[in-house]
Every structure is written in C-alpha cells, then in structure tokens.
Design a protein around this motif. Structure first.
Motif, mmCIF file in Angstrom:
data_model
loop_
_atom_site.group_PDB
_atom_site.id
_atom_site.type_symbol
_atom_site.label_atom_id
_atom_site.label_comp_id
_atom_site.label_asym_id
_atom_site.label_seq_id
_atom_site.Cartn_x
_atom_site.Cartn_y
_atom_site.Cartn_z
ATOM 1 N N MET A 81 -10.300 32.624 -21.763
ATOM 2 C CA MET A 81 -11.420 33.193 -22.408
ATOM 3 C C MET A 81 -11.846 32.383 -23.688
ATOM 4 N N ASP A 82 -10.870 31.977 -24.380
ATOM 5 C CA ASP A 82 -10.837 31.046 -25.653
ATOM 6 C C ASP A 82 -11.860 29.873 -25.051
ATOM 7 N N TRP A 83 -11.560 29.209 -23.991
ATOM 8 C CA TRP A 83 -12.344 28.227 -23.629
ATOM 9 C C TRP A 83 -13.764 28.603 -23.603
ATOM 10 N N ALA A 84 -14.081 29.577 -22.795
ATOM 11 C CA ALA A 84 -15.563 29.784 -22.557
ATOM 12 C C ALA A 84 -16.474 30.207 -23.869
ATOM 13 N N ASP A 85 -17.642 29.811 -23.582
ATOM 14 C CA ASP A 85 -18.729 30.312 -24.714
ATOM 15 C C ASP A 85 -19.323 31.696 -24.078
ATOM 16 N N ASP A 118 -14.502 46.595 -19.075
ATOM 17 C CA ASP A 118 -13.633 47.277 -19.860
ATOM 18 C C ASP A 118 -12.278 46.643 -20.150
ATOM 19 N N VAL A 119 -11.647 46.098 -18.944
ATOM 20 C CA VAL A 119 -10.139 45.558 -19.025
ATOM 21 C C VAL A 119 -10.366 44.164 -19.991
ATOM 22 N N LEU A 120 -11.410 43.376 -19.825
ATOM 23 C CA LEU A 120 -11.754 42.351 -20.834
ATOM 24 C C LEU A 120 -11.626 42.682 -22.271
ATOM 25 N N ARG A 121 -12.376 43.777 -22.633
ATOM 26 C CA ARG A 121 -12.461 44.371 -23.746
ATOM 27 C C ARG A 121 -11.189 44.536 -24.560
ATOM 28 N N GLU A 122 -10.316 45.319 -23.556
ATOM 29 C CA GLU A 122 -9.040 45.872 -24.134
ATOM 30 C C GLU A 122 -7.841 44.631 -24.253
ATOM 31 N N LEU A 148 -18.368 38.329 -24.448
ATOM 32 C CA LEU A 148 -18.264 39.211 -23.264
ATOM 33 C C LEU A 148 -19.518 40.061 -22.935
ATOM 34 N N GLY A 149 -19.788 39.905 -21.420
ATOM 35 C CA GLY A 149 -20.985 40.495 -20.882
ATOM 36 C C GLY A 149 -20.941 40.788 -19.436
#
Length: 139
Positions: free
Chosen positions: A74-78, A89-93, A103-104
């Motif tokens: 996730m840090d790697w990605a733009d 929702d899980v990603l936001r948590e 995120l989107g």
C-alpha cells in the motif's frame, strides 16, 4: 510512471484481472500490482473461471499467483483500488493516515460484484465490467 495496486478479498479473481487489464491498457504509463486481504490462495493461480473469462477478452491470466496484501504494498502504490466497498472498508481500517488519500473503489462509485461461487456467466460479466473500468484510470 504511476503505481496502482488493485485489491480484492483473495487475489484470486477480480484484482488479478483488473491489474492485468490496467497494465495492458496503461502500457508504460502504469506499474500495476494486485493483492488480496486474505492469504487463502497465496501462491495459487487465478480461479479457472476467471482465467477463462479473461481469455474470452484476449487476456492471459495464467501467469498470476495470488499474493496477500502488505502495508509495504500500500505504501508503494500511488493509488489503491478496492474492488468493492467491503474491501475498501477493511483497507481504511488497516492503513495509516498517509495511505488514506490513495484509497478508492475501482469503479469509482460502485462495486465490482464478486463472482465466486457463481457460474461462468457471472465471471464473464465481471471480466467485462473490470475491463471497461480501466478507462477510469487511464489519462
């Protein structure tokens, strides 16, 4: 080069095909990876029905091997594109504040339905939707 990470539940159906379709359409403009929230299929090829659905659209998904999501990915990605709202929702948590703006949803305002447990037609429809959705991410 923009870096995009597609994420679904198991990295077994939707996110691998989304990554493949985005990479194909984006060419040298995009570096695309995919991952799943759970590691149930880690190291396994994509679902046979999704491989077949991809093949119908001219894509070869046979080289894919499932990966579980990491914070480093996730840090790697733009951009981190969730295939549905429950994944988002899980990603936001689990992500830190710095990742939140990345995120989107892959389709912007709606889910890519999960075809798992359904017939081949559901996988075919899912693949068509994913391939059409690439237009949202290519400038």
């Amino acid at each position: 080069m923009r870096k995009v990470l597609t994420v679904c539940l198991g990295n077994y159906c939707r996110s691998p095909f989304a990554a493949l379709a985005l990479a194909h359409r984006g060419g040298a403009e995009l570096d695309v990876r995919s991952a799943g929230l759970i590691g149930k299929w880690e190291g396994e090829p994509a679902n046979e029905s999704m491989i077949s659905a991809a093949r119908r659209l001219g894509f070869d998904l046979t080289a894919h091997r499932a990966r579980q999501l990491t914070l480093d990915a996730m840090d790697w990605a733009d951009s981190v594109l969730a295939m549905d709202a429950s994944v988002l929702d899980v990603l936001r948590e689990i992500c830190g504040e710095a990742v939140q703006p990345k995120l989107g949803l892959y389709l912007g305002d709606r889910d890519v339905p999960d075809p798992m447990g359904k017939d081949q037609e559901a996988f075919n429809a899912c693949a068509i939707l994913i391939e059409a959705g690439t237009a949202l991410h290519i400038s």
